[in-house]
Write a protein that holds these residues in place. Structure first.
Motif, mmCIF file in Angstrom:
data_model
loop_
_atom_site.group_PDB
_atom_site.id
_atom_site.type_symbol
_atom_site.label_atom_id
_atom_site.label_comp_id
_atom_site.label_asym_id
_atom_site.label_seq_id
_atom_site.Cartn_x
_atom_site.Cartn_y
_atom_site.Cartn_z
ATOM 1 N N THR A 105 0.722 -1.149 0.031
ATOM 2 C CA THR A 105 -0.078 0.143 0.135
ATOM 3 C C THR A 105 0.926 1.271 -0.111
ATOM 4 O OG1 THR A 105 -1.668 -1.048 1.196
ATOM 5 C CG2 THR A 105 -1.909 1.152 1.307
ATOM 6 N N ALA A 106 1.888 1.300 0.976
ATOM 7 C CA ALA A 106 2.646 2.328 0.907
ATOM 8 C C ALA A 106 3.215 2.521 -0.396
ATOM 9 C CB ALA A 106 4.030 2.328 1.792
ATOM 10 N N VAL A 107 4.052 1.759 -1.040
ATOM 11 C CA VAL A 107 4.431 1.711 -2.312
ATOM 12 C C VAL A 107 3.481 2.674 -3.452
ATOM 13 C CG1 VAL A 107 5.630 0.717 -4.447
ATOM 14 C CG2 VAL A 107 6.220 0.101 -2.186
ATOM 15 N N ALA A 108 2.178 1.836 -3.440
ATOM 16 C CA ALA A 108 1.326 2.325 -4.412
ATOM 17 C C ALA A 108 0.768 3.862 -3.980
ATOM 18 C CB ALA A 108 -0.186 1.383 -3.972
ATOM 19 N N LEU A 109 0.514 4.104 -2.743
ATOM 20 C CA LEU A 109 0.502 5.577 -2.378
ATOM 21 C C LEU A 109 1.651 6.712 -2.709
ATOM 22 C CD1 LEU A 109 -1.112 5.090 1.035
ATOM 23 C CD2 LEU A 109 -2.272 5.680 -0.769
ATOM 24 N N LEU A 110 2.850 5.908 -2.600
ATOM 25 C CA LEU A 110 4.150 6.916 -2.980
ATOM 26 C C LEU A 110 4.035 7.192 -4.519
ATOM 27 C CD1 LEU A 110 7.027 5.404 -0.604
ATOM 28 C CD2 LEU A 110 5.800 7.622 -0.815
ATOM 29 N N LEU A 111 3.627 6.319 -5.650
ATOM 30 C CA LEU A 111 3.643 6.341 -6.930
ATOM 31 C C LEU A 111 2.186 7.138 -7.217
ATOM 32 C CD1 LEU A 111 4.533 2.824 -7.879
ATOM 33 C CD2 LEU A 111 5.798 4.621 -7.986
ATOM 34 N N ASP A 112 1.600 7.526 -6.365
ATOM 35 C CA ASP A 112 0.517 8.119 -6.749
ATOM 36 C C ASP A 112 0.657 9.468 -7.624
ATOM 37 O OD1 ASP A 112 -2.388 8.946 -7.035
ATOM 38 O OD2 ASP A 112 -2.617 9.795 -4.935
ATOM 39 N N GLY A 113 1.570 10.241 -7.105
ATOM 40 C CA GLY A 113 1.891 11.525 -7.729
ATOM 41 C C GLY A 113 2.761 11.434 -8.879
ATOM 42 N N VAL A 114 3.437 10.299 -9.145
ATOM 43 C CA VAL A 114 4.370 10.108 -10.260
ATOM 44 C C VAL A 114 3.763 10.218 -11.440
ATOM 45 C CG1 VAL A 114 6.158 8.563 -11.031
ATOM 46 C CG2 VAL A 114 6.065 8.709 -8.681
#
Length: 253
Positions: A105-114
């Motif tokens: 989940t953390a990786v998915a959230l971090l990639l949200d703005g990419v």
């Protein structure tokens, strides 16, 4: 001339097929490492197939010539969300591997703005890409709210379902589909939902603090939606097709 203008959807639809394959391949080590049961496997497979079907249809209707780097990032994030969805579905039968669920989940959230940054830098921003990004975000919030609700109660589902209730309401009251002005506050509240639900789901804080965190997320979301609905209600109605309806039709058909 008609032959030269014929649209070939195969190149972009091949990428959605690859994305579905990646999602399914992700389930193999995930399921093996966690001893995933039938519920997790079936949910993960259903998510991969649904993503492929809906996105392929939307791409065909939008007639995009290139899938684009930004959409590839979003598709990769969707694969992670599919993994989270499978783990949450499996948690109804067995205790979930919390560190793994939190990590995905953390990786998915971090990639949200990419994906948005990639689209702007490459000049490949499209309405479909923005909608794809938004749908992945919304579904992740829904899945996280389901997971947290198992410990805190069904009221947490209000967070994950609010956006879908808004979409359903817009079918009854078309004035809700009018375009909203850009808002940093709206974007911030939306981004915080995943973070706050992840904090509560990590089970690192006392129960009372986790409850407060989720109540904060719900309060912010109610305020954000309420402010937008009030703005739409006060804005004069325009007898034209609202902006964004064309994108919805790409998916809904």
């Amino acid at each position: 001339m008609a032959l030269n203008n014929r649209y070939d959807a195969r190149p972009v639809q091949q990428e959605t097929a690859v994305g579905a394959g990646v999602q399914i391949l992700l389930l193999v080590p995930l399921g093996t490492a966690t001893g995933m049961g039938p519920a997790g496997w079936l949910t993960g497979l259903a998510f991969a197939l649904a993503t492929w079907a809906v996105l392929s249809r939307a791409l065909y209707r939008s007639r995009l010539r290139s899938f684009g780097a930004a959409n590839r990032v979003t598709l990769g994030r969707a694969s992670l969300v599919g993994g989270v969805t499978a783990l949450v579905a499996d948690s109804f039968q067995d205790s979930p591997p919390v560190p793994l669920l939190v990590g995905l989940t953390a990786v998915a959230l971090l990639l949200d703005g990419v994906d948005g940054k990639v689209a702007r830098r490459t000049g490949t921003s499209t309405p479909l890409g923005a909608r794809f990004d938004m749908e992945v975000d919304a579904f992740l919030i829904l899945v996280l709210s389901v997971y947290v609700s198992m410990a805190m109660g069904p009221w947490v589902l209000l967070i994950g379902s609010m956006r879908y209730v808004f979409v359903a309401a817009a079918r009854l009251w078309p004035w809700l589909t009018a375009p909203l002005p850009p808002s940093t506050a709206r974007k911030t509240v939306a981004a915080l939902q995943g973070v706050l639900l992840l904090v509560a789901g990590a089970d690192l804080l006392p129960d009372a603090v986790d409850t407060g965190v989720v109540l904060l997320a719900l309060g912010l979301l109610v305020w954000s939606f309420g402010r937008d609905v009030l703005w739409l209600w006060r804005t004069p109605r325009v007898a034209t097709v609202p902006a964004g309806r064309e994108v919805r039709e790409l998916i809904a058909g």
